[in-house]
Design a protein around this motif. Structure first.
Motif, short mmCIF file in Angstrom:
data_model
loop_
_atom_site.label_atom_id
_atom_site.label_comp_id
_atom_site.label_asym_id
_atom_site.label_seq_id
_atom_site.Cartn_x
_atom_site.Cartn_y
_atom_site.Cartn_z
N MET A 654 48.50 38.38 42.62
CA MET A 654 47.24 38.50 43.36
C MET A 654 46.15 37.67 42.70
O MET A 654 45.33 37.01 43.38
CB MET A 654 46.81 39.97 43.42
N LEU A 655 46.13 37.66 41.38
CA LEU A 655 45.14 36.89 40.65
C LEU A 655 45.31 35.40 40.92
O LEU A 655 44.33 34.67 41.14
CB LEU A 655 45.26 37.16 39.15
N VAL A 658 43.94 34.76 44.40
CA VAL A 658 42.47 34.75 44.45
C VAL A 658 41.95 33.44 43.86
O VAL A 658 41.02 32.80 44.41
CB VAL A 658 41.90 35.97 43.69
N PHE A 661 42.40 30.67 46.33
CA PHE A 661 41.45 30.79 47.44
C PHE A 661 40.05 30.31 47.04
O PHE A 661 39.38 29.59 47.78
CB PHE A 661 41.41 32.25 47.92
N VAL A 662 39.61 30.73 45.84
CA VAL A 662 38.28 30.32 45.36
C VAL A 662 38.24 28.80 45.18
O VAL A 662 37.26 28.12 45.54
CB VAL A 662 37.94 31.05 44.04
N THR A 665 37.94 27.15 48.48
CA THR A 665 36.60 27.33 49.06
C THR A 665 35.60 26.38 48.40
O THR A 665 34.75 25.79 49.07
CB THR A 665 36.14 28.79 48.88
#
Length: 671
Positions: A654-655, A658, A661-662, A665
């Motif tokens: 999950m880390l 994330v 994703f960051v 972005t």
């Protein structure tokens, strides 16, 4: 009555086929044979009723196919042509059933055998009673299926399996042309029913049809395609190779297939479609050419064959050529007359050969026989009658029908009549020679069988659950040491006597109805001849030398056979050694099997192997089970390893997600 004639064999097939193991062999034999005997008796009643009485009629059974303009009813067309075939098919089949009770009496699969015989008979009856081309095609294919089952009856014998497959495949080649012919008939006439098609013939006689890049006369093309089917089923030149191999089946099967039923289907079909063929003179010329060529070709091979059944098989092939030559001359009734008489004497010869094989403990090589007339006099007498009829001895059945064919071909003066006439006369000589060669070698001269043991050819099939041959006898040598030939049982001899009666008297009794002054009253509308077809009248006015030519050839063939095999038996061997190339050429059947193997069988196997190894194995399996699908399995196996069950592994994943994703972005989604 007609429904009983057609469907009793089907009922016998269902009873013996479905319940044979429960009922046992003897009830299966009695039921199927009893039904066929009833059918044969009723067939003779219909024959005289239709041919010499009230004439043709149609029995409509049920609607069958309705698809747009195609409407096919299930009907039974009963006219003189049908009545003749009913007599031939049911009479011979009933006698073959009866004969088989004795001949196959120790085979463990008798219910299956009798079921197949009855199925074959039903399919043939459906063919000859058809009122339309689709129904005829149903019977046509049914006969092909049943012949495959019967030829390959001893399925543990590799040669029988190969022969059955060969017959099936070669017939499919002819059937492809037959199917195309039926399609073209429907395209031209809008119907497949005989009456509707025949009514349209004058309208389509001058039409052209574009086929294979060429404009053809539509009726000629149609008849040529239909005749292609007849060539396959009736074993004509180029599509004949299956016929001698079909001898791998039991001898009663040989009699049924080669005497009266399957091989005559093509002759019947051409005669049935006489209104079409009368409008196609070029097609009739091809029919005559192929028929005469087949008669000569098969006759040459029959001269040197040593297997008793193969000699008779090539004789059948040759006689079918005679029938087609008559059809090509426009003498349709003469062809059907020979079909009618031939059924009796050829079935007699085949079943007589079976009686010889039975007496000789499965020996089929005529070089290992000799002197059998003293041991099996009744069988010898019956074979003598069959030989006389086949060679055209005066007043026998073959004399009237075969001579009529030769005269009609000469009188026709149409197509290749000169070529056909010469070949048929020469073939009459060869027929006499190889027929008497067979008889003299088998029944006359010194015995060549004492102490030599038996050569198991016809019945050397090994049933895993039976420690005996086809009909081995415990009280004889059974191929081990000396043995004495013995006469067959009564159940095998009675059919021979009845067939001999037909071989002697069928010609003299019915020649006027078939080819004489009673022709029109007998056939009525069953056969059609055009206004310019006067061959049946002209054949009675041919020169005397034409009339005498078959008789002279018969006598010459007999004399040469007597010289070679009675007077000076060393001459055949000397002649064969002096002409080794010609002898090997004929003995190897003009090398057609080898030629077809080179041209068709090997390339087909190579193509099949290529498609199997490269197409299926490398491409399909390579991209499919061994390719993309295998990679999908590999990926899923790798993904599965991520499911460890530990929380910190999932938290780490999950880390990573994330963080990804960051990052996306910040650098990819800020526009």
């Amino acid at each position: 009555m007609v429904q009983a004639i057609v469907f009793l064999p089907l009922l016998g097939f269902l009873i013996a086929g479905l319940f044979g193991r429960v009922l046992g062999p003897r009830p299966s034999e009695i039921v199927t044979t009893g039904f066929l005997i009833i059918g044969a008796v009723l067939s003779w009643i219909v024959f005289f009723d239709v041919g010499f009485g009230r004439g043709a009629y149609t029995v409509k059974l049920a609607p069958w196919i309705t698809s747009g303009a195609l409407i096919v009813d299930w009907s039974l067309r009963i006219d003189t042509m049908t009545a003749v075939m009913l007599v031939v098919v049911n009479s011979v089949s009933a006698l073959v059933h009866l004969y088989s009770i004795g001949y196959m009496h120790e085979d463990p699969a008798r219910p299956r055998f009798f079921a197949y015989l009855s199925l074959f008979t039903f399919a043939m009856l459906m063919l000859v009673t058809a009122d339309n081309l689709v129904q005829m095609f149903f019977g046509w294919e049914g006969v092909g299926l049943a012949s495959y089952l019967l030829i390959g009856f001893w399925y543990e014998k590799p040669t029988a399996i190969a022969a059955a497959m060969k017959a099936f495949i070669v017939n499919r080649v002819g059937d492809f042309g037959f199917a195309l012919g039926i399609f073209l008939v429907f395209v031209l006439t809008g119907s497949v029913g005989f009456d509707a098609v025949f009514a349209k013939v004058p309208e389509i006689a001058g039409l052209k049809f574009h086929f294979l890049g060429t404009d053809w006369n539509a009726v000629n093309l149609t008849c040529l395609l239909l005749f292609m089917g007849a060539m396959g089923k009736s074993a004509q030149f180029l599509l004949h190779t299956w016929l001698p191999d079909a001898m791998e089946g039991p001898t009663p099967v040989s009699a049924l297939i080669h005497a009266a039923t399957m091989v005559t289907a093509g002759v019947f079909m051409v005669a049935r479609l006489s209104p079409l063929f009368e409008a196609a003179p070029n097609a009739l010329a091809v029919v005559m050419f192929v028929g005469a060529t087949t008669a000569f070709f098969a006759g040459t091979i029959g001269l040197v064959q040593n297997d008793i059944k193969r000699v008779i098989a090539y004789s059948t092939c040759s006689q079918l050529g005679f029938m087609f030559a008559a059809l090509g001359a426009g003498a349709y009734s003469a062809g059907i007359f020979h079909l009618f008489t031939h059924a009796f004497f050829k079935a007699l010869l085949f079943l007589g050969a079976g009686s010889v094989i039975h007496a000789m403990h499965h020996e089929q090589d005529i070089r290992r026989m000799g002197g059998l007339f003293k041991k099996i006099p009744f069988t010898g007498a019956m074979m003598l009658i069959g030989t006389l009829a086949l060679t055209g001895f005066p007043l026998t059945a073959g004399y009237y029908s075969k001579d009529a064919i030769i005269e009609s071909v000469y009188a026709s003066h149409a197509g290749p009549w000169g070529y056909a006439f010469i070949l048929l006369v020469v073939t009459a000589f060869m027929t006499s020679f190889y027929s008497w060669r067979l008889f003299f070698t088998t029944f006359a001269g010194p015995a060549r069988w004492a102490g030599e043991g038996a050569h198991h050819d016809d019945h050397a099939h090994a049933h895993a659950h039976a420690a005996h041959d086809d009909h081995a006898h415990d009280d004889h040598g059974h191929g081990h040491g000396a043995h004495q030939p013995h006469e067959s049982p009564l159940v095998m001899l009675v059919p021979l006597a009845l067939l001999a009666f037909g071989a002697l008297f069928a010609g003299i009794a019915f020649h006027d109805a078939f080819i004489g002054h009673g022709y029109e009253a007998f056939f009525k509308t069953a056969l059609f001849t055009g206004k310019d077809n006067h061959v049946l009248h002209a054949m009675h006015d041919v020169p005397k030398w034409v009339v005498w030519s078959p008789f002279v050839m018969m006598v010459a063939g007999f004399a040469l056979a007597w010289l070679f095999y009675i007077k000076s038996p060393e001459l055949p061997g000397q002649l064969a050694r002096s002409q080794p190339l010609l002898y090997d050429f004929l003995l190897n059947k003009w090398y057609f099997d080898e030629l077809y193997d080179f041209l068709f069988v090997r390339p087909a196997k190579m193509l099949g192997r290529f498609l199997w190894k490269k197409g299926d194995g490398m491409v399909i399996d390579g991209l499919g089970p061994d390719g993309i699908s295998a990679r999908v399995v590999d990926v899923t196996n790798a993904v599965v390893r991520l499911q460890t069950g530990y929380v910190y592994h999932y938290a780490f994943a999950m880390l990573i997600g994330v963080a990804a994703f960051v990052t996306w972005t910040m650098f990819g989604g800020a526009h």
